[in-house]
Scaffold this motif. Structure first.
Motif, PDB file in Angstrom:
ATOM      1  N   SER A  82       0.818  -1.227   0.056  1.00 58.23           N
ATOM      2  CA  SER A  82      -0.217   0.022   0.066  1.00 58.23           C
ATOM      3  C   SER A  82       0.920   1.190   0.056  1.00 58.23           C
ATOM      4  CB  SER A  82      -1.006   0.124   1.289  1.00 58.23           C
ATOM      5  OG  SER A  82      -1.777   1.218   1.394  1.00 58.23           O
ATOM      6  N   GLY A  87      -0.033   1.221  -3.250  1.00 55.54           N
ATOM      7  CA  GLY A  87      -0.293   0.314  -4.474  1.00 55.54           C
ATOM      8  C   GLY A  87       0.240   0.999  -5.642  1.00 55.54           C
ATOM      9  N   ASP A 118      -5.376   1.267  -9.327  1.00 61.79           N
ATOM     10  CA  ASP A 118      -6.314   0.142  -9.115  1.00 61.79           C
ATOM     11  C   ASP A 118      -7.440   0.874  -8.119  1.00 61.79           C
ATOM     12  OD1 ASP A 118      -7.451  -2.374  -8.872  1.00 61.79           O
ATOM     13  OD2 ASP A 118      -6.071  -3.231  -7.289  1.00 61.79           O
ATOM     14  N   PRO A 143     -10.727  -1.787  -2.420  1.00 61.54           N
ATOM     15  CA  PRO A 143     -11.572  -2.808  -2.040  1.00 61.54           C
ATOM     16  C   PRO A 143     -13.112  -2.416  -1.563  1.00 61.54           C
ATOM     17  CG  PRO A 143      -9.564  -3.291  -0.942  1.00 61.54           C
ATOM     18  CD  PRO A 143      -9.407  -1.984  -1.451  1.00 61.54           C
ATOM     19  N   GLN A 201     -16.273  -3.907 -10.931  1.00 60.44           N
ATOM     20  CA  GLN A 201     -15.277  -4.851 -10.655  1.00 60.44           C
ATOM     21  C   GLN A 201     -15.152  -5.954 -11.488  1.00 60.44           C
ATOM     22  OE1 GLN A 201     -15.747  -6.718  -6.813  1.00 60.44           O
ATOM     23  NE2 GLN A 201     -16.537  -5.084  -5.654  1.00 60.44           N
ATOM     24  N   ASN A 203      -9.623 -10.198 -10.278  1.00 60.85           N
ATOM     25  CA  ASN A 203      -8.224  -9.930  -9.785  1.00 60.85           C
ATOM     26  C   ASN A 203      -7.907  -8.447  -9.648  1.00 60.85           C
ATOM     27  OD1 ASN A 203      -7.174 -12.417  -9.695  1.00 60.85           O
ATOM     28  ND2 ASN A 203      -6.991 -12.677 -11.713  1.00 60.85           N
ATOM     29  N   CYS A 204      -9.169  -7.771  -9.471  1.00 57.10           N
ATOM     30  CA  CYS A 204      -8.982  -5.883  -9.492  1.00 57.10           C
ATOM     31  C   CYS A 204      -9.410  -5.888  -7.940  1.00 57.10           C
ATOM     32  CB  CYS A 204     -10.127  -5.356 -10.201  1.00 57.10           C
ATOM     33  SG  CYS A 204     -11.759  -5.195  -9.537  1.00 57.10           S
ATOM     34  N   CYS A 205      -9.472  -4.454  -7.848  1.00 58.39           N
ATOM     35  CA  CYS A 205      -9.988  -3.610  -6.559  1.00 58.39           C
ATOM     36  C   CYS A 205      -9.239  -4.068  -5.304  1.00 58.39           C
ATOM     37  CB  CYS A 205     -11.270  -3.980  -6.563  1.00 58.39           C
ATOM     38  SG  CYS A 205     -12.180  -3.702  -8.173  1.00 58.39           S
ATOM     39  N   LYS A 206      -7.987  -4.224  -5.436  1.00 58.76           N
ATOM     40  CA  LYS A 206      -7.123  -4.515  -4.012  1.00 58.76           C
ATOM     41  C   LYS A 206      -6.411  -3.381  -3.643  1.00 58.76           C
ATOM     42  CE  LYS A 206      -5.596  -7.998  -6.105  1.00 58.76           C
ATOM     43  NZ  LYS A 206      -4.697  -9.550  -6.790  1.00 58.76           N
ATOM     44  N   SER A 213      -2.518 -14.101  -5.181  1.00 56.58           N
ATOM     45  CA  SER A 213      -2.654 -12.738  -4.867  1.00 56.58           C
ATOM     46  C   SER A 213      -1.374 -11.834  -5.786  1.00 56.58           C
ATOM     47  CB  SER A 213      -2.636 -12.526  -3.440  1.00 56.58           C
ATOM     48  OG  SER A 213      -3.697 -13.177  -2.703  1.00 56.58           O
ATOM     49  N   SER A 223      -2.788  -8.644 -10.593  1.00 56.84           N
ATOM     50  CA  SER A 223      -3.958  -7.505 -10.660  1.00 56.84           C
ATOM     51  C   SER A 223      -4.409  -7.204 -12.206  1.00 56.84           C
ATOM     52  CB  SER A 223      -3.245  -6.357 -10.245  1.00 56.84           C
ATOM     53  OG  SER A 223      -4.292  -5.338  -9.917  1.00 56.84           O
TER      54      SER A 223
END
Length: 434
Positions: A60, A62, A108, A111, A118, A121-124, A137, A140
């Motif tokens: 983070s 990110g 990105d 969450p 969405q 594998n997105c939105c992390k 994990s 992305s």
């Protein structure tokens, strides 16, 4: 002139070598564009980002991805990500594009966004795990609808000048290259489809480009020597002390609400130390048994504004080929070369100690490692018990100078010699009496 040329050659060689990691020679982040369908004025593409680095992840806040369009393309819409700026879309009437910038910057989504925004594998929040730690994990993805571009394999022009921040500098991306189209299996796994067009972009990391100073340091101690070898003085750059707002651990400033809250610019708030590093790794040779020896590992966070999630610790040591048991941490050998097995990765157990908290009473994690001795090579002499290289979160840590390592006391060798002499004398005396 010859001197200048030699100096420039050395600089170029050093910069190139810095991007090569001998412990992870094939590690990179590969960005893949799969054109899934054509539109009246462009195409719809799935963009996936795979982190193939064994122990370096993107934490983070990110990743940030950027590029330059080859023509006058615009982004009509995006799913799973967004651009940070819309740009000048004043020439469009009716439908307004998502982004009209020549050089879009993509991030990105966080969450918890609505389901219609969405995709898999997105939105992390841009966080990407290391491949060696959690392959599931380490990817992305997002979908982008491009307008005013080509509408066939022959008319599409590949974007150029790709940039990747993860979250800071350090990554260098090569040019986009057309590769064989990606194949996909249907859900019943009975039919195979493929992308209409695919291109890849490979980005590699260089600590030399990422920062001027190391981001961590290592200290040593042992049961056979009272001396503790600390981190080197100014290991992470003491000229940053004022800029980092270095504070003492008992400062009243730390009791102010919000002081240890992360800032948008990631500015640290470091505890005042002689090494001025955000993270210290301590290696303690704890015990020596007949067939085994034991090491204690401790990671300490000195940054009041940073939690390290998904942290990794990589150690290079010749006896890691005989790891018997690791307590409290997860462990995985890293074998980049088949003939050499001297490197391993330690990381936290999920929901237990995979979070290294900010500086303070909870700002450390610890474990112990039991290693089996190789009687042909085992010795505590000349610093053998200490690691050759240490990486935290993929950054190489500064080790103390070798001549400061805890050494075996001379008295130990002297006592051993005197004891052996006494035995020989006693044997000779018995022989003479007979």
């Amino acid at each position: 002139m010859r001197t200048i040329f030699s100096t420039l050659s050395l600089v170029v060689l050093f910069a190139c070598a810095a991007a090569y990691d001998p412990l992870d020679p094939t590690g990179n982040i590969t960005i893949k564009w799969d054109v899934m369908s054509w539109t009246p004025d462009g195409y719809v593409a799935m963009v996936s980002m795979n982190n193939f680095q064994m122990y370096r992840h993107i934490m983070s806040p990110g990743w940030t991805l950027g590029w330059t369009w080859a023509k006058k393309e615009v982004i009509w819409s995006m799913v799973g990500s967004q651009t940070t700026e819309q740009g000048d879309c004043s020439k469009f009437k009716g439908n307004i594009p998502h982004c009209c910038k020549k050089t879009p910057t993509v991030v990105d989504l966080l969450p918890g966004v609505p389901y219609n925004q969405q995709i898999n594998n997105c939105c992390k929040g841009g966080v990407l795990a290391a491949w060696g730690q959690d392959p599931a994990s380490a990817v992305s993805a997002f979908q982008v609808s491009v307008g005013q571009g080509g509408t066939s394999n022959k008319t599409v022009k590949l974007p150029k000048n790709f940039t990747l921040l993860g979250p800071g500098p350090g990554y260098t991306c090569g040019p986009a290259k057309i590769v064989p189209p990606t194949a996909f299996l249907t859900s019943d796994r009975r039919r195979k489809t493929q992308a209409l067009m695919t291109w890849n972009v490979t980005c590699t990391y260089s600590q030399f480009l990422a920062r001027k100073h190391p981001a961590c340091c290592v200290s040593f101690s042992s049961f056979y020597n009272e001396t503790i070898t600390p981190c080197p003085m100014c290991a992470c750059g003491c000229e940053n002390k004022n800029r980092n707002k270095c504070v003492k651990s008992d400062s009243k400033l730390l009791s102010v609400v919000g002081v240890n809250t992360p800032r948008k610019d990631n500015s640290p708030l470091l505890q005042c130390t002689h090494h001025m590093c955000p993270v210290r790794v301590h290696w303690h040779v704890k015990a020596n048994y007949k067939d085994y020896w034991r090491v204690k590992l401790a990671l300490t966070n000195f940054n009041y504004r940073m939690n390290y999630t998904l942290w990794t610790l990589v150690v290079q040591h010749p006896n890691l080929n005989n790891v018997t048991q690791v307590f409290s941490f997860d462990y995985k050998p890293i074998v980049p070369y088949e003939s050499v097995n001297d490197t391993g990765m330690f990381y936290g157990t999920k929901f237990y100690n995979d979070l290294l908290m900010e500086a303070g009473p909870f700002g450390n994690v610890q474990s112990e490692v039991l290693l089996q001795k190789d009687q042909n090579t085992f010795t505590f002499k000349q610093g053998w018990a200490f690691p050759r290289k240490v990486y935290f979160n993929g950054e190489e840590c500064m080790l103390p100078p070798p001549d400061t390592y805890p050494f075996l006391p001379n008295s130990a060798n002297g006592n051993l010699i005197r004891y052996s002499t006494h035995i020989v004398s006693a044997v000779l005396l018995v022989l003479l009496m007979h």
